[in-house]
Design a protein around this motif. Sequence first.
Motif, short mmCIF file in Angstrom:
data_model
loop_
_atom_site.label_atom_id
_atom_site.label_comp_id
_atom_site.label_asym_id
_atom_site.label_seq_id
_atom_site.Cartn_x
_atom_site.Cartn_y
_atom_site.Cartn_z
N LEU A 139 -0.57 3.12 -6.59
CA LEU A 139 -1.51 3.20 -7.70
C LEU A 139 -0.97 4.27 -8.65
CD1 LEU A 139 -3.27 2.08 -5.24
CD2 LEU A 139 -5.24 2.85 -6.58
N ASP A 140 -0.63 3.85 -9.85
CA ASP A 140 0.05 4.74 -10.79
C ASP A 140 1.32 5.27 -10.12
OD1 ASP A 140 -1.96 4.33 -12.77
OD2 ASP A 140 -3.25 5.73 -11.67
N SER A 141 1.41 6.57 -9.82
CA SER A 141 2.62 7.10 -9.17
C SER A 141 2.35 7.57 -7.75
CB SER A 141 3.19 8.26 -9.99
OG SER A 141 3.65 7.81 -11.25
N GLU A 142 1.16 7.30 -7.24
CA GLU A 142 0.82 7.75 -5.89
C GLU A 142 0.90 6.59 -4.90
OE1 GLU A 142 -2.84 9.70 -3.25
OE2 GLU A 142 -3.09 9.36 -5.42
N ARG A 143 1.58 6.86 -3.80
CA ARG A 143 1.65 5.88 -2.71
C ARG A 143 0.56 6.17 -1.68
NH1 ARG A 143 7.65 3.79 -1.13
NH2 ARG A 143 8.39 3.33 -3.24
N MET A 144 0.04 5.09 -1.09
CA MET A 144 -1.00 5.22 -0.08
C MET A 144 -0.71 4.25 1.06
SD MET A 144 -4.33 5.19 -2.60
CE MET A 144 -4.33 6.12 -4.14
N LEU A 145 -1.03 4.66 2.27
CA LEU A 145 -0.84 3.82 3.45
C LEU A 145 -2.20 3.27 3.87
CD1 LEU A 145 0.99 2.82 5.82
CD2 LEU A 145 0.24 4.88 7.05
N VAL A 146 -2.29 1.95 4.00
CA VAL A 146 -3.54 1.32 4.44
C VAL A 146 -3.67 1.47 5.95
CG1 VAL A 146 -4.88 -0.81 4.52
CG2 VAL A 146 -3.40 -0.35 2.55
N VAL A 147 -4.73 2.14 6.40
CA VAL A 147 -4.94 2.36 7.83
C VAL A 147 -6.10 1.54 8.38
CG1 VAL A 147 -3.91 4.66 7.78
CG2 VAL A 147 -6.36 4.41 7.39
N ASP A 148 -6.96 1.01 7.50
CA ASP A 148 -8.07 0.18 7.97
C ASP A 148 -8.62 -0.61 6.79
OD1 ASP A 148 -9.84 -0.95 9.70
OD2 ASP A 148 -11.07 0.84 10.02
N ILE A 149 -9.25 -1.73 7.10
CA ILE A 149 -9.85 -2.58 6.07
C ILE A 149 -11.23 -3.01 6.55
CG2 ILE A 149 -9.66 -4.72 4.75
CD1 ILE A 149 -6.64 -4.60 5.17
N ALA A 150 -12.24 -2.80 5.71
CA ALA A 150 -13.60 -3.24 6.00
C ALA A 150 -14.14 -3.91 4.75
CB ALA A 150 -14.49 -2.07 6.41
N GLY A 151 -14.23 -5.24 4.80
CA GLY A 151 -14.67 -5.97 3.62
C GLY A 151 -13.70 -5.76 2.47
N ASN A 152 -14.21 -5.25 1.36
CA ASN A 152 -13.36 -4.99 0.19
C ASN A 152 -13.06 -3.51 0.02
OD1 ASN A 152 -13.33 -7.73 -0.43
ND2 ASN A 152 -15.20 -7.58 -1.66
N GLN A 153 -13.17 -2.76 1.10
CA GLN A 153 -12.86 -1.33 1.08
C GLN A 153 -11.63 -1.08 1.96
OE1 GLN A 153 -14.43 1.12 -0.71
NE2 GLN A 153 -15.80 -0.40 -1.62
N LEU A 154 -10.61 -0.49 1.36
CA LEU A 154 -9.41 -0.12 2.11
C LEU A 154 -9.47 1.36 2.44
CD1 LEU A 154 -6.68 -1.86 -0.13
CD2 LEU A 154 -8.15 -2.90 1.62
N THR A 155 -9.31 1.69 3.70
CA THR A 155 -9.19 3.09 4.08
C THR A 155 -7.72 3.44 4.09
OG1 THR A 155 -11.18 2.96 5.45
CG2 THR A 155 -9.69 4.81 5.86
N VAL A 156 -7.35 4.49 3.36
CA VAL A 156 -5.94 4.79 3.16
C VAL A 156 -5.62 6.23 3.53
CG1 VAL A 156 -5.76 3.11 1.28
CG2 VAL A 156 -6.28 5.51 0.75
N LYS A 157 -4.34 6.48 3.73
CA LYS A 157 -3.82 7.83 3.85
C LYS A 157 -3.17 8.17 2.52
CE LYS A 157 -1.00 10.86 6.75
NZ LYS A 157 -0.14 10.95 7.96
N ARG A 158 -3.69 9.20 1.86
CA ARG A 158 -3.25 9.54 0.51
C ARG A 158 -1.90 10.24 0.51
NH1 ARG A 158 -7.53 10.00 -3.22
NH2 ARG A 158 -5.84 10.23 -4.74
N ALA A 159 -1.28 10.26 -0.67
CA ALA A 159 -0.02 10.98 -0.91
C ALA A 159 1.05 10.61 0.12
CB ALA A 159 -0.27 12.49 -0.90
N TRP A 160 1.19 9.31 0.38
CA TRP A 160 2.15 8.83 1.37
C TRP A 160 3.57 8.89 0.81
CZ3 TRP A 160 1.91 8.44 6.30
CH2 TRP A 160 2.81 7.64 7.02
#
Length: 354
Positions: free
Chosen positions: A219-240
Amino acid sequence: MGVWYATREDVKGALDYAETARSDRRVDQAIEAASRWIEGFLHRRFYPEIATRYFDYPGQYARPWRLWLDDSELISLTSISSGGVTIDPATVFLEPNRSGPPYNRVELNIGTNSAFGGGQTTQRDITITGLWGYNSTDTAAAAAAAPAGSTDTTLTVGPADGIGVGQVLRVGSERMLVTGRSMADTGQTLQTPLDAQQKSVSVAVSDGTGFEVGEVLLLDSERMLVVDIAGNQLTVKRAWDGSVPAAHTGSAIYALRRLTVTRGALGTTAATISQGDTVYRWEVPGPVRTLCIAEALVTLMQQSSGYARTTGVGSSARQVGGGTIAKTQYGLSIESLREQAYTSHGRKARMRAV
């Protein structure tokens, strides 16, 4: 590069390395070295490859209907001939039939007229075309998100399950080697503004089924790791991958889905790929993959210390990175992995009668 038994992402995930070109080169070199070392240690190549190979006639003192393949293990047979005469594959037994593939010998059905020999010499009398290696087990990993011609060297996929650099992929009858990955537009945007705080880990999307756990997003210049998905909400680890956390509003969401590939690999022929075609990934045997990751980790950590890593102090100091339990009392973990891999997947010596 040759075929790897672990991906770049496997090793970097274990090390928590930042995504930089410099670290990529080091990791790639370590995986290449580990993969080739494993082949020598276990006395076999594991990846599937279509090829034609030649063998000498078994000889006058051997059973004339049996041909030992030795280091050329066979997964499946396409054609076989001897002395220029084609042998019906239906009259050929692949052995051992109770545990193969891989098969280490072929035998002619002695209840038929098939026979080896008949050439001018015994050298290279027998020709076999087939799929060679340890296994060809693969798993559906993604679908092609866009068509690709037979000469294209990039393949864009949909939500990808476990595809990394170094992976062997198959689409139809064609196999490919993944040599790189880059970002591709997922077609979705951030639905709720996200601030720059590390604790803000919920990414709202329009369709959560369009993502996979383990994917790296941009997203823009920040990378994120998807660690879980619930419906339309992604739980991520920021600043990956060493990126910097930032605020985002309505940002386009990209994912590592554009693959750079070597087409027509391992004896296959490049073909046109249609949108929606299933992309399969080859499954490296578990102990082999684990050992490859471990060997690559040892190499990388030893390089970082100038090959001078030790454990303990004074008279208890021991060199890191090898040795046997009996000699050094060090290296139990890596030695145990080596022993386990050799026990479960090493090709053992075959005793021949004179």
